[in-house]
Design a protein around this motif. Structure first.
Motif, mmCIF file in Angstrom:
data_model
loop_
_atom_site.group_PDB
_atom_site.id
_atom_site.type_symbol
_atom_site.label_atom_id
_atom_site.label_comp_id
_atom_site.label_asym_id
_atom_site.label_seq_id
_atom_site.Cartn_x
_atom_site.Cartn_y
_atom_site.Cartn_z
ATOM 1 N N GLU A 168 0.853 -1.206 0.000
ATOM 2 C CA GLU A 168 0.000 0.000 0.000
ATOM 3 C C GLU A 168 0.880 1.244 0.000
ATOM 4 O O GLU A 168 2.020 1.195 0.457
ATOM 5 N N HIS A 220 1.987 -4.549 7.399
ATOM 6 C CA HIS A 220 1.533 -3.226 7.843
ATOM 7 C C HIS A 220 2.552 -2.617 8.789
ATOM 8 O O HIS A 220 3.127 -3.306 9.615
ATOM 9 N N CYS A 269 -0.507 6.550 8.564
ATOM 10 C CA CYS A 269 -0.694 5.114 8.827
ATOM 11 C C CYS A 269 0.547 4.336 8.389
ATOM 12 O O CYS A 269 0.542 3.115 8.371
ATOM 13 N N GLU A 309 -5.926 2.079 0.160
ATOM 14 C CA GLU A 309 -6.329 1.211 1.282
ATOM 15 C C GLU A 309 -7.016 2.015 2.372
ATOM 16 O O GLU A 309 -7.878 1.500 3.076
ATOM 17 N N GLU A 310 -6.621 3.283 2.526
ATOM 18 C CA GLU A 310 -7.222 4.096 3.595
ATOM 19 C C GLU A 310 -8.730 4.237 3.404
ATOM 20 O O GLU A 310 -9.456 4.448 4.382
ATOM 21 N N HIS A 326 1.848 4.032 5.420
ATOM 22 C CA HIS A 326 1.771 3.305 4.146
ATOM 23 C C HIS A 326 2.960 3.623 3.230
ATOM 24 O O HIS A 326 3.210 2.888 2.290
HETATM 25 ZN ZN ZN Z 1 -3.080 1.428 7.322
#
Ligand code: ZN
Length: 514
Positions: A117, A207, A145, A182-183, A147
């Protein structure tokens, strides 16, 4: 008597041997670690300082681009080009998404997929490695996050595995799935619908985290992400309001209805909305209004909950004399079910790789950030996590489009460290810590665990069979059926305006000046 004594003695000796064997077995690490030349090769490659730096810089570049879902043009191209230059065959613009790509090397079975991602989040702009809130550009997107590190880790792992495949003549195929948005939980159901995962035997997801670990079992929530649009008619809000029909009234009434609905939903649900359009001036009755909902629940409950929310919208339209003009489902995904055999295999490799060593400067940054967040000042993590079993209690929570992937091939997620413990997800503190040295080391450790696991799955058919047998067993009772409505398509317009607003400003103020 002698016989009996000797019998007894033999029994004692046997018991002592069994006890000693038990002691020996249980005093060993629960996952004996094995390094064979092919695995050593990927670990050696990724341990080179210039390799750590090369992928660290890619991660930092993607962090700076901070591109929102389906607008990740620069991030996707950087990753696709990196894989192409390393000898991968790259297909771009797949499944109706310009920023979706699949990079492939090798041929034939087994086919091992690595997920990656690279999208950012709105409003989170923040300077890297600054422990207090200090935006690079106030209001711009940021990587809240981690990514930026994730497809980078998958690409580094895939390139390491390719080199080992070439060196040792290993058979099989590696595919990196460059997965946009993906968010907003968008790309994977569309990638599956386009057949991109056909023939994939196992999937290694990853992740960013402050932990180094993995887990198995069912988790999170399924979700429908849907925009409801109402149409009414305009009028002078004071002069002749009786001749108008307010679409905003319908949105408000729908929200009241769904908020009453909450009381009668199973506690695993989550539901949240934002109003996208609600008119432009109070003195004109709005003839168009729309509201964007996330409707989340377990796989068993999400579809019936979705129908009830649609009923709330229909009721609001009837009551306000407006029309429910459009129900636009942007995406719909299942809960994730992580494969236990995959997680057990990944855990061995996580333990083999071990936690990176952090410098005093990195520890000091982590503690300063933790202090500002009023969290315990523990610094960076020093131990890998143990394998996490499912709790057996569904408590709802967030969603991931990895959920759908986990229902079409055995899948588990490697969480890799780099983020500061206590940093808050989708918050400036996560943006601050996912840049620079800790992010570089964390994604490098993640890449090693991914690559070592891919090598195991390519070389050891008996390991792959464990994943597949478990998956087939589970699939008998959980066959995959997409939750996407047939007419749904990737919402390419979703972040277009926001990115068109921010990209030139980001370029002017800091991008391309580094
Ligand atoms: Zn994430």
């Amino acid at each position: 008597m002698m016989m009996r004594f000797s019998d007894c003695n033999t029994r004692n000796v046997t018991i002592r041997i069994v006890l000693l064997a038990c002691f020996y077995l249980f005093s060993q690490p629960s996952y004996p670690q094995e390094i064979y030349p092919e695995k050593q090769a990927v670990l050696d490659y990724l341990s080179k300082p210039y390799i750590l730096e090369e992928y660290g810089k890619i991660s930092d570049a993607i962090w700076s681009f901070a591109e929102l879902g389906l607008q990740e043009y620069r991030s996707s191209e950087l990753l696709a080009n990196t894989l192409e230059e390393a000898g991968f065959e790259v297909e771009r613009g797949l499944a109706g998404m310009p920023t979706c790509f699949v990079a492939t090397c090798g041929s034939g079975k087994p086919v091992i997929g690595l997920l990656g991602e690279f999208d950012a989040l709105p409003m989170l702009s923040q300077k890297g490695r600054v422990p207090e809130q200090d935006p690079l550009l106030d209001g711009a997107p940021g990587h809240g996050c981690g990514h930026n590190t994730m497809c980078t880790a998958a690409a580094a792992a895939a390139i390491a595995v390719k080199q080992a495949m070439d060196q040792f003549n290993i058979k099989g195929t590696i595919k990196v799935f460059g997965s946009p948005a993906e968010e907003t939980i968008i790309s994977r159901p569309y990638m599956i619908r386009a057949g991109l995962f056909n023939g994939v035997d196992a999937v290694i997801d990853n992740h960013s985290s402050s932990k180094f670990g993995t887990s198995y079992g069912k988790g999170g929530n399924a979700v429908f992400s849907t925009i409801f649009t109402f149409r009414g008619s305009t009028a002078h809000s004071a002069g002749s309001p009786w001749s108008g029909r307010s679409a905003l009234d319908a949105v408000e009434l729908m929200n009241i209805a769904t908020n009453y609905l909450r009381e009668h939903l199973h506690y695993t649900y989550r539901m949240h909305y934002i109003i996208l359009e609600g008119g432009e001036a109070p003195n004109v009755v709005p003839d168009k209004a729309s509201v964007w909902y996330y409707i989340r629940n377990t796989d068993e409950r999400v579809e019936s909950m979705y129908k009830r929310v649609i009923d709330c919208a229909k009721g609001a339209a009837l009551a306000t004399g407006t029309e429910l003009a459009d129900i636009r489902c942007l995406t719909a995904v299942h809960q994730k079910h992580a494969n236990q055999a995959a997680a057990e295999l990944f855990q061995k490799n996580i333990e083999l790789v071990g936690m990176p060593e952090w410098t005093d400067k990195e520890e000091a940054f982590a503690k300063a950030l933790q202090k500002n967040l009023k969290k315990e000042e523990t610094g960076m993590p020093d131990k890998v996590d143990s394998l996490k079993a499912p709790t057996g209690v569904a408590v709802g929570g967030g969603s991931t489009d990895v959920g759908d992937v986990s229902l079409i091939a055995p899948t588990a997620t490697i969480l890799f460290p780099g983020a500061v413990p206590g940093a808050i997800a989708h918050h400036w503190s996560t943006v601050a810590g996912n840049y620079g040295s800790t992010a570089w080391k964390g994604l490098n450790a993640g890449a090693k665990a991914i690559a070592a696991s891919a090598i195991d799955l390519l070389i050891k058919p008996e390991e792959l069979k464990k994943l597949q047998d478990e998956f087939e067993n589970y699939s008998k009772n959980h066959p995959y059926k997409s939750l996407l409505p047939e007419d749904a398509s990737p919402p390419l317009d979703l972040n277009k305006e926001l990115m068109e607003k921010w990209r030139p400003l980001m370029e002017e103020f800091y991008l391309d000046h580094q």
